[in-house]
Design a protein around this motif. Structure first.
Motif, PDB file in Angstrom:
ATOM      1  N   PHE A  55       0.606  -0.986  -0.066  1.00 27.20           N
ATOM      2  CA  PHE A  55      -0.366  -0.244   0.108  1.00 27.20           C
ATOM      3  C   PHE A  55       0.789   1.596   0.387  1.00 27.20           C
ATOM      4  O   PHE A  55       0.584   2.313  -0.220  1.00 27.20           O
ATOM      5  N   LYS A  56       2.159   0.903   0.845  1.00 25.25           N
ATOM      6  CA  LYS A  56       2.907   2.140   0.617  1.00 25.25           C
ATOM      7  C   LYS A  56       3.683   2.361  -0.941  1.00 25.25           C
ATOM      8  O   LYS A  56       3.219   3.772  -1.036  1.00 25.25           O
ATOM      9  N   ALA A  57       4.144   1.218  -1.236  1.00 23.02           N
ATOM     10  CA  ALA A  57       4.541   1.867  -2.633  1.00 23.02           C
ATOM     11  C   ALA A  57       3.961   2.553  -3.702  1.00 23.02           C
ATOM     12  O   ALA A  57       4.232   2.900  -4.233  1.00 23.02           O
ATOM     13  N   GLY A  58       1.915   2.056  -2.797  1.00 25.49           N
ATOM     14  CA  GLY A  58       1.429   2.131  -4.612  1.00 25.49           C
ATOM     15  C   GLY A  58       1.086   3.697  -4.417  1.00 25.49           C
ATOM     16  O   GLY A  58       0.930   4.031  -4.977  1.00 25.49           O
ATOM     17  N   SER A  59       1.608   4.344  -3.154  1.00 25.73           N
ATOM     18  CA  SER A  59       1.414   5.825  -2.525  1.00 25.73           C
ATOM     19  C   SER A  59       2.182   6.577  -2.615  1.00 25.73           C
ATOM     20  O   SER A  59       2.176   7.521  -3.049  1.00 25.73           O
ATOM     21  N   ASP A  60       3.399   5.972  -3.153  1.00 24.59           N
ATOM     22  CA  ASP A  60       4.357   6.263  -3.587  1.00 24.59           C
ATOM     23  C   ASP A  60       4.719   6.949  -4.984  1.00 24.59           C
ATOM     24  O   ASP A  60       5.596   8.212  -4.985  1.00 24.59           O
ATOM     25  N   ARG A  61       4.346   6.873  -5.796  1.00 23.65           N
ATOM     26  CA  ARG A  61       3.573   6.355  -7.203  1.00 23.65           C
ATOM     27  C   ARG A  61       3.241   7.625  -6.889  1.00 23.65           C
ATOM     28  O   ARG A  61       3.269   8.946  -8.494  1.00 23.65           O
ATOM     29  N   GLY A  62       1.947   7.699  -7.181  1.00 26.34           N
ATOM     30  CA  GLY A  62       1.560   9.165  -7.661  1.00 26.34           C
ATOM     31  C   GLY A  62       0.146  10.124  -6.412  1.00 26.34           C
ATOM     32  O   GLY A  62      -0.063  10.955  -6.269  1.00 26.34           O
ATOM     33  N   GLY A  63       0.313   9.375  -4.664  1.00 26.42           N
ATOM     34  CA  GLY A  63      -0.149  10.029  -4.078  1.00 26.42           C
ATOM     35  C   GLY A  63      -1.867  10.348  -4.397  1.00 26.42           C
ATOM     36  O   GLY A  63      -2.244   9.119  -4.758  1.00 26.42           O
ATOM     37  N   ARG A  64      -2.405  11.137  -3.033  1.00 29.07           N
ATOM     38  CA  ARG A  64      -3.705  10.809  -3.624  1.00 29.07           C
ATOM     39  C   ARG A  64      -3.969  11.573  -4.715  1.00 29.07           C
ATOM     40  O   ARG A  64      -3.140  11.899  -5.654  1.00 29.07           O
ATOM     41  N   HIS A  65      -5.476  11.053  -5.286  1.00 28.70           N
ATOM     42  CA  HIS A  65      -5.668  12.189  -6.583  1.00 28.70           C
ATOM     43  C   HIS A  65      -5.807  14.067  -6.605  1.00 28.70           C
ATOM     44  O   HIS A  65      -6.266  14.458  -5.353  1.00 28.70           O
ATOM     45  N   PRO A  66      -5.653  14.652  -7.106  1.00 31.64           N
ATOM     46  CA  PRO A  66      -5.052  15.951  -7.319  1.00 31.64           C
ATOM     47  C   PRO A  66      -6.482  16.204  -6.549  1.00 31.64           C
ATOM     48  O   PRO A  66      -6.214  17.673  -5.705  1.00 31.64           O
ATOM     49  N   ALA A  67      -7.427  15.908  -7.074  1.00 29.25           N
ATOM     50  CA  ALA A  67      -9.272  16.570  -6.303  1.00 29.25           C
ATOM     51  C   ALA A  67      -9.101  16.529  -5.133  1.00 29.25           C
ATOM     52  O   ALA A  67     -10.358  17.019  -4.227  1.00 29.25           O
ATOM     53  N   SER A  68      -8.505  15.654  -4.496  1.00 29.74           N
ATOM     54  CA  SER A  68      -8.879  15.392  -2.626  1.00 29.74           C
ATOM     55  C   SER A  68      -7.762  16.060  -1.707  1.00 29.74           C
ATOM     56  O   SER A  68      -8.233  16.269  -1.167  1.00 29.74           O
ATOM     57  N   LYS A  69      -7.058  16.925  -2.937  1.00 26.50           N
ATOM     58  CA  LYS A  69      -5.939  17.839  -2.029  1.00 26.50           C
ATOM     59  C   LYS A  69      -6.595  19.165  -1.522  1.00 26.50           C
ATOM     60  O   LYS A  69      -5.741  19.676  -0.778  1.00 26.50           O
ATOM     61  N   ARG A  70      -7.777  19.210  -2.244  1.00 22.46           N
ATOM     62  CA  ARG A  70      -8.151  20.687  -1.978  1.00 22.46           C
ATOM     63  C   ARG A  70      -9.048  20.626  -0.462  1.00 22.46           C
ATOM     64  O   ARG A  70      -9.234  19.573  -0.258  1.00 22.46           O
ATOM     65  N   LYS A  71      -8.929  21.239  -0.196  1.00 23.72           N
ATOM     66  CA  LYS A  71      -9.283  22.166   1.489  1.00 23.72           C
ATOM     67  C   LYS A  71     -10.727  22.333   1.167  1.00 23.72           C
ATOM     68  O   LYS A  71     -11.756  22.434   0.826  1.00 23.72           O
ATOM     69  N   ALA A  72     -11.140  21.645   2.110  1.00 24.51           N
ATOM     70  CA  ALA A  72     -13.267  21.502   2.531  1.00 24.51           C
ATOM     71  C   ALA A  72     -13.383  22.775   2.581  1.00 24.51           C
ATOM     72  O   ALA A  72     -12.773  23.183   3.592  1.00 24.51           O
ATOM     73  N   PRO A  73     -14.530  23.058   2.254  1.00 22.83           N
ATOM     74  CA  PRO A  73     -15.476  24.457   2.782  1.00 22.83           C
ATOM     75  C   PRO A  73     -15.236  24.371   3.783  1.00 22.83           C
ATOM     76  O   PRO A  73     -16.039  23.491   3.767  1.00 22.83           O
ATOM     77  N   GLU A  74     -15.249  25.027   4.713  1.00 22.06           N
ATOM     78  CA  GLU A  74     -15.315  25.773   6.148  1.00 22.06           C
ATOM     79  C   GLU A  74     -16.975  26.008   5.987  1.00 22.06           C
ATOM     80  O   GLU A  74     -17.845  26.645   5.692  1.00 22.06           O
ATOM     81  N   ARG A  75     -17.550  25.619   7.369  1.00 19.43           N
ATOM     82  CA  ARG A  75     -19.137  24.977   7.431  1.00 19.43           C
ATOM     83  C   ARG A  75     -19.173  26.162   8.407  1.00 19.43           C
ATOM     84  O   ARG A  75     -18.600  27.052   9.387  1.00 19.43           O
TER      85      ARG A  75
END
Length: 83
Positions: A55-75
């Motif tokens: 799992f760690k080796a797979g996340s080193d290659r690409g990491g998270r999806h770019p869209a998931s790096k956005r900060k969630a809007p504050e409520r």
């Protein structure tokens, strides 16, 4: 982190290699249940370390999806009055 996982896999493999000739395969029910439990725990430890390594080796290659790096809007919560 990767080195620790590889070292854990090697240690578990060495423990199983050293223990297999010494484990009583035929014996009382208590001895056989101990062998099964010991091998089961060794298999769980090996599988857990292997999956963490993969799992760690797979996340080193690409990491998270770019869209998931956005900060969630504050409520913003507003207090409503009874009027």
């Amino acid at each position: 982190m990767k080195q620790r996982l590889i070292l854990s896999l090697l240690v578990i493999a060495a423990l199983v290699y050293m223990a297999l000739p010494r484990l009583p395969v035929h014996g009382s029910v208590l001895q056989e249940s101990f062998v099964l439990a010991w091998l089961g725990f060794a298999l769980l430890a090996f599988g857990g370390n292997l999956s963490a390594l993969l799992f760690k080796a797979g996340s080193d290659r690409g990491g998270r999806h770019p869209a998931s790096k956005r900060k969630a809007p504050e409520r913003v919560f507003e207090r409503h009055t009874g009027s």
